[in-house]
Enzyme design. Structure first.
Site, PDB file in Angstrom:
ATOM      1  CB  SER A 218      -0.937  -0.045   1.202  1.00 16.89           C
ATOM      2  OG  SER A 218      -0.139   0.179   2.609  1.00 16.89           O
TER       3      SER A 218
ATOM      4  N   GLY B 203      -0.240   4.687   0.416  1.00 17.79           N
ATOM      5  CA  GLY B 203      -0.902   5.877   0.809  1.00 17.79           C
ATOM      6  C   GLY B 203      -1.599   6.509  -0.449  1.00 17.79           C
TER       7      GLY B 203
ATOM      8  N   GLY C  22      -1.705   4.760  -4.077  1.00 15.55           N
ATOM      9  CA  GLY C  22      -2.471   3.863  -4.338  1.00 15.55           C
ATOM     10  C   GLY C  22      -1.964   2.565  -3.825  1.00 15.55           C
TER      11      GLY C  22
ATOM     12  N   GLY D  57      -4.547   1.296   6.231  1.00 17.05           N
ATOM     13  CA  GLY D  57      -4.062   0.279   5.497  1.00 17.05           C
ATOM     14  C   GLY D  57      -5.051  -1.151   6.169  1.00 17.05           C
ATOM     15  CG  ASP D  58      -5.540  -1.479  10.243  1.00 12.75           C
ATOM     16  OD1 ASP D  58      -4.546  -2.124   9.935  1.00 12.75           O
ATOM     17  OD2 ASP D  58      -5.432  -0.759  11.335  1.00 12.75           O
TER      18      ASP D  58
HETATM   19  P1  ADP Z   1      -1.096   1.884   6.076  1.00 14.86           P
HETATM   20  O1  ADP Z   1      -2.135   2.703   6.703  1.00 14.86           O
HETATM   21  O2  ADP Z   1      -0.584   0.500   6.325  1.00 14.86           O
HETATM   22  O3  ADP Z   1       0.298   2.689   6.068  1.00 14.86           O
HETATM   23  P2  ADP Z   1      -1.450   3.285   3.814  1.00 14.86           P
HETATM   24  O4  ADP Z   1      -1.297   4.697   4.269  1.00 14.86           O
HETATM   25  O5  ADP Z   1      -0.488   2.829   2.548  1.00 14.86           O
HETATM   26  O6  ADP Z   1      -1.486   2.153   4.660  1.00 14.86           O
HETATM   27  O7  ADP Z   1      -3.008   3.452   2.948  1.00 14.86           O
HETATM   28  C1  ADP Z   1      -3.871   2.301   2.613  1.00 14.86           C
HETATM   29  C2  ADP Z   1      -4.682   2.388   1.536  1.00 14.86           C
HETATM   30  O8  ADP Z   1      -5.641   3.641   1.831  1.00 14.86           O
HETATM   31  C3  ADP Z   1      -3.896   3.178   0.399  1.00 14.86           C
HETATM   32  O9  ADP Z   1      -3.324   1.902  -0.447  1.00 14.86           O
HETATM   33  C4  ADP Z   1      -4.937   3.906  -0.264  1.00 14.86           C
HETATM   34  O10 ADP Z   1      -5.566   3.233  -0.861  1.00 14.86           O
HETATM   35  C5  ADP Z   1      -5.836   4.458   0.763  1.00 14.86           C
HETATM   36  N1  ADP Z   1      -5.103   6.046   1.320  1.00 14.86           N
HETATM   37  C6  ADP Z   1      -4.248   5.960   2.510  1.00 14.86           C
HETATM   38  N2  ADP Z   1      -3.801   7.291   2.460  1.00 14.86           N
HETATM   39  C7  ADP Z   1      -4.549   8.025   1.665  1.00 14.86           C
HETATM   40  C8  ADP Z   1      -4.479   9.366   0.877  1.00 14.86           C
HETATM   41  N3  ADP Z   1      -3.877  10.336   1.598  1.00 14.86           N
HETATM   42  N4  ADP Z   1      -5.090   9.507  -0.099  1.00 14.86           N
HETATM   43  C9  ADP Z   1      -6.032   8.649  -0.647  1.00 14.86           C
HETATM   44  N5  ADP Z   1      -5.923   7.406  -0.338  1.00 14.86           N
HETATM   45  C10 ADP Z   1      -5.208   7.057   0.779  1.00 14.86           C
END
Ligand code: ADP
Length: 322
Positions: free
Chosen positions: A220, A222, A225, A251-252
């Site tokens: 993932s 953020g 995508g 992420g969860d």
């Molecule tokens: P984790 O919480 O495990 O660090 P991420 O931050 O990568 O995971 O977020 C998981 C998913 O949530 C991403 O793959 C995306 O689909 C969505 N997401 C997270 N942050 C954003 C953001 N700032 N804008 C749009 N989508 C987000």
């Protein structure tokens, strides 16, 4: 039924402030207090998607009682093992300039008797589970091999296991060959001891984890995508821009969306769309582990999934740098 495991459950206190700096006093009217811990967040989102879910793990003291009560209010079955020490509290402070500060307690210590009791509950619940999801760090007193053992037990009963953890817990767990792992970019860099600058790097690092034992790796990214890699294919998930309020738990939520899709026989492309829509919807909400079904539906229509052969990224036309 889907079973989730949270070995270090918590109460999450989330404060939303206009500004936040150290060394000052802030009065806050906008806050939430909810059961937390990565596996619990997955359970909350699965329940919102309409899936039957059972939470396993350890809870103790006043904090533990609150966690159990709040989850049961949300129609989530709990089969926690009660421990002598108090479950932890985690604090997150989000301010409107986009900064996010987190204070995470280490959590209680689990003793031998409590661990035995948890393992016996796990053995029984496996017979009723189609998928097990284990997320997050582990409480003190538990051997770091625990995920390895839990994955083996599930696989022996033909139950798919999804592991969303990091560092040594992931490195040890991966050897038992989980169905899916979901590192983010930083976690991927950490466990493969590489620096990720672009999509080639992600594919290379994920292939390492596949060699180590993972069937599928969802990285993932953020707001960028996700990339999903297995022996055959690399999938690139392109997501729309979103009005983000609190991305804690995204992420969860992504894991929950994917698990729901897996339990309901979605194909990979649609699974990735639902997973990312849940992650984005969570980020658009103040509360951790909260999605909006209408928003999820709209987002699914705006997410694109591209598929390439997994030949270490040579087929990807446009390589994105981070
Ligand atoms: P984790 O919480 O495990 O660090 P991420 O931050 O990568 O995971 O977020 C998981 C998913 O949530 C991403 O793959 C995306 O689909 C969505 N997401 C997270 N942050 C954003 C953001 N700032 N804008 C749009 N989508 C987000």
């Amino acid at each position: 039924m889907i079973t989730t495991i949270t070995l270090n459950a918590s109460i999450d206190r989330n404060y939303v402030l206009d500004e936040f700096t150290v060394d000052k006093i802030f009065r806050c009217e906008d806050f939430s207090v909810v059961p937390g811990g990565k596996g619990i967040n997955v359970s909350k989102v699965l329940s919102q998607l309409g899936e039957k879910v059972c939470c396993l793990g350890f809870i103790g003291g006043y904090t533990g009682t609150f966690i159990k009560k709040e989850l049961e209010k949300q129609d989530i079955t709990t089969k926690f093992t009660t421990i002598d020490e108090e479950s932890r509290t985690c604090i997150s402070i989000v301010s409107s300039d986009g900064s996010q500060t987190e204070i995470l307690e280490r959590g209680p210590k689990v003793n031998e008797r409590e661990l035995e009791s948890f393992l016996s509950t796990y053995d029984k619940i496996l017979d009723k589970s189609s998928i097990v999801v284990a997320s997050g760090s582990i409480a003190q007193g538990i051997n770091t091999e625990i995920y390895y053992d839990l994955i083996n037990k599930a696989k022996n009963k033909g139950v798919k296991f999804i592991l969303d953890t990091s560092s040594k817990y992931l490195i040890k767990g991966i050897k038992a060959k989980p169905y899916l792992i979901k590192p983010n970019k930083e976690e991927l860099e950490d466990i493969t001891a590489t620096i990720i600058n672009n999509e080639y790097d992600i594919i290379k690092a994920s292939n390492k984890l596949i060699e180590m034992g993972a069937d599928n790796v969802a990285v993932s990214l953020g707001k960028e995508g996700m990339m999903y890699i297995n022996r055959e294919y690399t999938y690139k998930v392109i997501i729309p821009k979103a009005e983000v309020i609190n991305p804690v738990g995204s992420g969860d939520s992504t894991v929950a969306g994917f698990v729901y899709a897996l339990a309901n026989n979605y194909n990979i492309e649609n699974s990735l769309k639902l997973a990312n829509a849940c992650g984005i919807s969570n980020a658009m909400n103040k509360e951790t582990g909260k999605i909006n079904s209408k928003v999820v539906e709209t987002l699914i229509g705006k997410i694109k999934v591209e598929r390439y052969k997994n030949n270490s990224g040579r087929e990807i036309n446009e390589i994105s740098d981070f």
